[in-house]
Design a protein around this motif. Structure first.
Motif, PDB file in Angstrom:
ATOM      1  N   GLU A   1       0.820  -1.207   0.000  1.00 43.12           N
ATOM      2  CA  GLU A   1       0.000   0.000   0.000  1.00 43.12           C
ATOM      3  C   GLU A   1       0.853   1.256   0.000  1.00 43.12           C
ATOM      4  OE1 GLU A   1      -3.765   2.116   2.334  1.00 43.12           O
ATOM      5  OE2 GLU A   1      -3.014   0.162   2.999  1.00 43.12           O
ATOM      6  N   ARG A   2       1.979   1.259   0.703  1.00 45.12           N
ATOM      7  CA  ARG A   2       2.845   2.426   0.707  1.00 45.12           C
ATOM      8  C   ARG A   2       3.378   2.731  -0.687  1.00 45.12           C
ATOM      9  NH1 ARG A   2       4.084   4.319   5.729  1.00 45.12           N
ATOM     10  NH2 ARG A   2       3.915   2.889   7.499  1.00 45.12           N
ATOM     11  N   ARG A   3       3.504   1.706  -1.518  1.00 41.91           N
ATOM     12  CA  ARG A   3       4.076   1.897  -2.835  1.00 41.91           C
ATOM     13  C   ARG A   3       3.041   2.223  -3.911  1.00 41.91           C
ATOM     14  NH1 ARG A   3       7.745  -0.816  -0.058  1.00 41.91           N
ATOM     15  NH2 ARG A   3       9.910  -0.875  -0.781  1.00 41.91           N
ATOM     16  N   ILE A   4       1.850   1.614  -3.832  1.00 43.67           N
ATOM     17  CA  ILE A   4       0.897   1.772  -4.938  1.00 43.67           C
ATOM     18  C   ILE A   4      -0.433   2.360  -4.505  1.00 43.67           C
ATOM     19  CG2 ILE A   4       1.968  -0.128  -6.200  1.00 43.67           C
ATOM     20  CD1 ILE A   4      -0.428  -1.885  -5.441  1.00 43.67           C
ATOM     21  N   GLY A   5      -0.630   2.627  -3.217  1.00 37.25           N
ATOM     22  CA  GLY A   5      -1.885   3.199  -2.754  1.00 37.25           C
ATOM     23  C   GLY A   5      -2.872   2.142  -2.295  1.00 37.25           C
ATOM     24  N   GLY A   6      -3.816   2.580  -1.482  1.00 33.60           N
ATOM     25  CA  GLY A   6      -4.764   1.653  -0.876  1.00 33.60           C
ATOM     26  C   GLY A   6      -5.700   0.985  -1.853  1.00 33.60           C
ATOM     27  N   ALA A   7      -6.212   1.744  -2.830  1.00 34.82           N
ATOM     28  CA  ALA A   7      -7.184   1.173  -3.767  1.00 34.82           C
ATOM     29  C   ALA A   7      -6.548   0.062  -4.592  1.00 34.82           C
ATOM     30  CB  ALA A   7      -7.734   2.265  -4.672  1.00 34.82           C
ATOM     31  N   ARG A   8      -5.328   0.295  -5.071  1.00 32.21           N
ATOM     32  CA  ARG A   8      -4.663  -0.727  -5.879  1.00 32.21           C
ATOM     33  C   ARG A   8      -4.240  -1.925  -5.029  1.00 32.21           C
ATOM     34  NH1 ARG A   8      -2.795   4.134  -8.147  1.00 32.21           N
ATOM     35  NH2 ARG A   8      -3.387   4.403 -10.349  1.00 32.21           N
ATOM     36  N   ALA A   9      -3.777  -1.663  -3.808  1.00 31.87           N
ATOM     37  CA  ALA A   9      -3.417  -2.769  -2.923  1.00 31.87           C
ATOM     38  C   ALA A   9      -4.639  -3.636  -2.627  1.00 31.87           C
ATOM     39  CB  ALA A   9      -2.816  -2.238  -1.623  1.00 31.87           C
ATOM     40  N   ALA A  10      -5.779  -2.984  -2.402  1.00 27.00           N
ATOM     41  CA  ALA A  10      -7.018  -3.733  -2.181  1.00 27.00           C
ATOM     42  C   ALA A  10      -7.389  -4.537  -3.420  1.00 27.00           C
ATOM     43  CB  ALA A  10      -8.145  -2.768  -1.817  1.00 27.00           C
ATOM     44  N   GLY A  11      -7.149  -3.944  -4.607  1.00 30.77           N
ATOM     45  CA  GLY A  11      -7.448  -4.647  -5.855  1.00 30.77           C
ATOM     46  C   GLY A  11      -6.612  -5.900  -6.029  1.00 30.77           C
ATOM     47  N   VAL A  12      -5.324  -5.816  -5.686  1.00 31.06           N
ATOM     48  CA  VAL A  12      -4.450  -6.985  -5.782  1.00 31.06           C
ATOM     49  C   VAL A  12      -4.919  -8.074  -4.834  1.00 31.06           C
ATOM     50  CG1 VAL A  12      -2.124  -7.849  -5.313  1.00 31.06           C
ATOM     51  CG2 VAL A  12      -2.423  -5.685  -6.542  1.00 31.06           C
ATOM     52  N   PHE A  13      -5.202  -7.689  -3.593  1.00 35.01           N
ATOM     53  CA  PHE A  13      -5.671  -8.655  -2.601  1.00 35.01           C
ATOM     54  C   PHE A  13      -6.966  -9.309  -3.085  1.00 35.01           C
ATOM     55  CE2 PHE A  13      -7.979 -10.070   1.090  1.00 35.01           C
ATOM     56  CZ  PHE A  13      -7.002 -10.594   1.926  1.00 35.01           C
ATOM     57  N   LEU A  14      -7.895  -8.499  -3.559  1.00 37.78           N
ATOM     58  CA  LEU A  14      -9.185  -9.019  -4.010  1.00 37.78           C
ATOM     59  C   LEU A  14      -9.027  -9.935  -5.215  1.00 37.78           C
ATOM     60  CD1 LEU A  14     -12.130  -8.634  -3.127  1.00 37.78           C
ATOM     61  CD2 LEU A  14     -12.348  -6.875  -4.887  1.00 37.78           C
ATOM     62  N   LEU A  15      -8.113  -9.585  -6.114  1.00 36.42           N
ATOM     63  CA  LEU A  15      -7.850 -10.429  -7.283  1.00 36.42           C
ATOM     64  C   LEU A  15      -7.454 -11.830  -6.855  1.00 36.42           C
ATOM     65  CD1 LEU A  15      -7.334 -10.660 -10.409  1.00 36.42           C
ATOM     66  CD2 LEU A  15      -4.959 -10.049  -9.897  1.00 36.42           C
ATOM     67  N   GLY A  16      -6.497 -11.923  -5.934  1.00 32.40           N
ATOM     68  CA  GLY A  16      -6.069 -13.236  -5.467  1.00 32.40           C
ATOM     69  C   GLY A  16      -7.167 -13.972  -4.735  1.00 32.40           C
ATOM     70  N   HIS A  17      -7.868 -13.257  -3.857  1.00 37.79           N
ATOM     71  CA  HIS A  17      -8.909 -13.891  -3.045  1.00 37.79           C
ATOM     72  C   HIS A  17     -10.039 -14.440  -3.907  1.00 37.79           C
ATOM     73  CE1 HIS A  17     -11.524 -14.629   0.361  1.00 37.79           C
ATOM     74  NE2 HIS A  17     -12.456 -13.869  -0.171  1.00 37.79           N
ATOM     75  N   VAL A  18     -10.532 -13.642  -4.836  1.00 41.41           N
ATOM     76  CA  VAL A  18     -11.697 -14.035  -5.627  1.00 41.41           C
ATOM     77  C   VAL A  18     -11.334 -15.070  -6.691  1.00 41.41           C
ATOM     78  CG1 VAL A  18     -13.444 -13.214  -7.259  1.00 41.41           C
ATOM     79  CG2 VAL A  18     -12.919 -11.874  -5.219  1.00 41.41           C
ATOM     80  N   VAL A  19     -10.309 -14.776  -7.492  1.00 39.77           N
ATOM     81  CA  VAL A  19      -9.984 -15.665  -8.616  1.00 39.77           C
ATOM     82  C   VAL A  19      -9.510 -17.032  -8.119  1.00 39.77           C
ATOM     83  CG1 VAL A  19      -8.495 -16.001 -10.622  1.00 39.77           C
ATOM     84  CG2 VAL A  19      -9.485 -13.748 -10.161  1.00 39.77           C
ATOM     85  N   ALA A  20      -8.641 -17.049  -7.114  1.00 39.68           N
ATOM     86  CA  ALA A  20      -8.146 -18.336  -6.608  1.00 39.68           C
ATOM     87  C   ALA A  20      -9.268 -19.129  -5.941  1.00 39.68           C
ATOM     88  CB  ALA A  20      -6.994 -18.115  -5.641  1.00 39.68           C
ATOM     89  N   THR A  21     -10.177 -18.441  -5.255  1.00 47.83           N
ATOM     90  CA  THR A  21     -11.314 -19.138  -4.646  1.00 47.83           C
ATOM     91  C   THR A  21     -12.178 -19.803  -5.711  1.00 47.83           C
ATOM     92  OG1 THR A  21     -11.406 -17.669  -2.715  1.00 47.83           O
ATOM     93  CG2 THR A  21     -13.418 -18.852  -3.286  1.00 47.83           C
ATOM     94  N   LEU A  22     -12.529 -19.048  -6.745  1.00 49.46           N
ATOM     95  CA  LEU A  22     -13.358 -19.608  -7.812  1.00 49.46           C
ATOM     96  C   LEU A  22     -12.635 -20.726  -8.550  1.00 49.46           C
ATOM     97  CD1 LEU A  22     -14.951 -16.346  -9.274  1.00 49.46           C
ATOM     98  CD2 LEU A  22     -15.971 -17.984  -7.686  1.00 49.46           C
ATOM     99  N   ALA A  23     -11.328 -20.553  -8.756  1.00 45.18           N
ATOM    100  CA  ALA A  23     -10.560 -21.556  -9.495  1.00 45.18           C
ATOM    101  C   ALA A  23     -10.444 -22.869  -8.737  1.00 45.18           C
ATOM    102  CB  ALA A  23      -9.166 -21.011  -9.806  1.00 45.18           C
ATOM    103  N   THR A  24     -10.563 -22.819  -7.417  1.00 40.96           N
ATOM    104  CA  THR A  24     -10.486 -24.055  -6.631  1.00 40.96           C
ATOM    105  C   THR A  24     -11.857 -24.651  -6.330  1.00 40.96           C
ATOM    106  OG1 THR A  24     -10.344 -22.717  -4.603  1.00 40.96           O
ATOM    107  CG2 THR A  24      -8.284 -23.498  -5.549  1.00 40.96           C
ATOM    108  N   GLU A  25     -12.886 -23.832  -6.300  1.00 37.75           N
ATOM    109  CA  GLU A  25     -14.221 -24.349  -5.965  1.00 37.75           C
ATOM    110  C   GLU A  25     -15.014 -24.802  -7.193  1.00 37.75           C
ATOM    111  OE1 GLU A  25     -15.331 -25.140  -3.149  1.00 37.75           O
ATOM    112  OE2 GLU A  25     -13.785 -24.244  -1.904  1.00 37.75           O
ATOM    113  N   VAL A  26     -14.852 -24.129  -8.326  1.00 37.62           N
ATOM    114  CA  VAL A  26     -15.585 -24.533  -9.526  1.00 37.62           C
ATOM    115  C   VAL A  26     -15.251 -25.975  -9.921  1.00 37.62           C
ATOM    116  CG1 VAL A  26     -15.856 -24.119 -12.006  1.00 37.62           C
ATOM    117  CG2 VAL A  26     -15.957 -22.199 -10.400  1.00 37.62           C
ATOM    118  N   PRO A  27     -13.972 -26.388  -9.930  1.00 35.41           N
ATOM    119  CA  PRO A  27     -13.692 -27.802 -10.246  1.00 35.41           C
ATOM    120  C   PRO A  27     -14.348 -28.779  -9.275  1.00 35.41           C
ATOM    121  CG  PRO A  27     -11.692 -26.489 -10.419  1.00 35.41           C
ATOM    122  CD  PRO A  27     -12.730 -25.605  -9.798  1.00 35.41           C
ATOM    123  N   VAL A  28     -14.469 -28.375  -8.008  1.00 41.01           N
ATOM    124  CA  VAL A  28     -15.141 -29.236  -7.036  1.00 41.01           C
ATOM    125  C   VAL A  28     -16.606 -29.426  -7.440  1.00 41.01           C
ATOM    126  CG1 VAL A  28     -15.929 -29.446  -4.641  1.00 41.01           C
ATOM    127  CG2 VAL A  28     -13.612 -28.641  -5.133  1.00 41.01           C
ATOM    128  N   GLY A  29     -17.267 -28.329  -7.793  1.00 43.17           N
ATOM    129  CA  GLY A  29     -18.653 -28.420  -8.219  1.00 43.17           C
ATOM    130  C   GLY A  29     -18.821 -29.294  -9.455  1.00 43.17           C
TER     131      GLY A  29
END
Length: 236
Positions: free
Chosen positions: A92-120
């Motif tokens: 966040e100190r380097r790229i700002g809060g909004a972008r840091a949140a975006g990176v975190f959300l990208l990993g959280h959402v995409v990796a979650t879907l990528a692991t749960e969709v195959p289960v379904g």
């Protein structure tokens, strides 16, 4: 001595310099306290309601993706808690809060879907029992892994590659042990997603005054405006 104290202090989030990390860390501290002190039956119910299992994702995906990121598997003393504080603060100190949140959300959402969709799909095809639709899956580890991968792109090579090698080795070792292969694959995917953000975060860091590779991980780039805004169970 005072300089050393300031350097250590920059490793941790503050309300003015890193409001996203500071605010999110406060929420995680509260939920960790609840998890550690509330009635176990209540905690299990909260974790179950927050789980990003297939059954929940099909019914209310947005709500459960948000709720699952409110918990730290292992509590406030978990390695992921320390990783969250250090890595998100530095990012966040380097790229700002909004972008840091975006990176975190990208990993959280995409990796979650990528692991749960195959289960379904595996349940639908008859390769897994129906109970797999309700596997516990919550936590911040996917977001932390993506943030590590992203931050590495802003560091000098002598920090970048050892960091990626160490984190990649730990995640690969978890996968080899096959304790929770879907979640472990998710961690590696999230790390790779973070690496994929390098062009974006490098442009953002340059816009904020440069990444100052090789200096303190949590030191803000020159010219950064103060206050710039913004798993037991599977550990995502």
């Amino acid at each position: 001595m005072a300089r050393a104290a300031r350097s250590v202090g920059r490793l941790l989030p503050t309300a003015l310099d890193t409001p996203f990390t500071f605010g999110y860390a406060t929420v995680l501290a509260v939920t960790s306290y609840v998890a550690g002190h509330a009635d176990p039956a209540l905690v299990r119910a909260l974790h179950q309601a927050s789980s990003t299992d297939v059954a929940h994702l099909v019914r209310y995906p947005v709500a459960v993706l948000f709720a699952s990121a409110l918990w730290i598997v292992g509590g406030i003393l978990s390695p992921y808690a320390a990783g969250f504080l250090l890595v998100l603060t530095a990012l966040e100190r380097r790229i700002g809060g909004a972008r840091a949140a975006g990176v975190f959300l990208l990993g959280h959402v995409v990796a979650t879907l990528a692991t749960e969709v195959p289960v379904g799909l595996a349940v639908w095809a008859g390769h897994l029992p129906g109970s797999s639709l309700h596997r516990y899956d919550y936590g911040i580890s996917f977001g932390v892994a993506a943030s590590v991968g992203s931050l590495a792109g802003l560091l000098s090579p002598w920090l970048r590659w050892p960091l990626l090698a160490l984190v990649g080795f730990v995640l690969a070792e978890d996968l080899i042990l096959l304790d929770d292969p879907m979640t472990n694959w998710g961690h590696l995917l999230a790390l790779a997603l973070g690496v994929a953000t390098w062009p974006v975060v490098r442009r953002a860091a340059r816009a904020r005054g440069g990444s100052r590779s090789g200096r303190d991980l949590a030191d803000p780039p020159t010219g950064t405006a103060r206050g710039a805004g913004a798993d037991g169970p599977a550990a995502s």
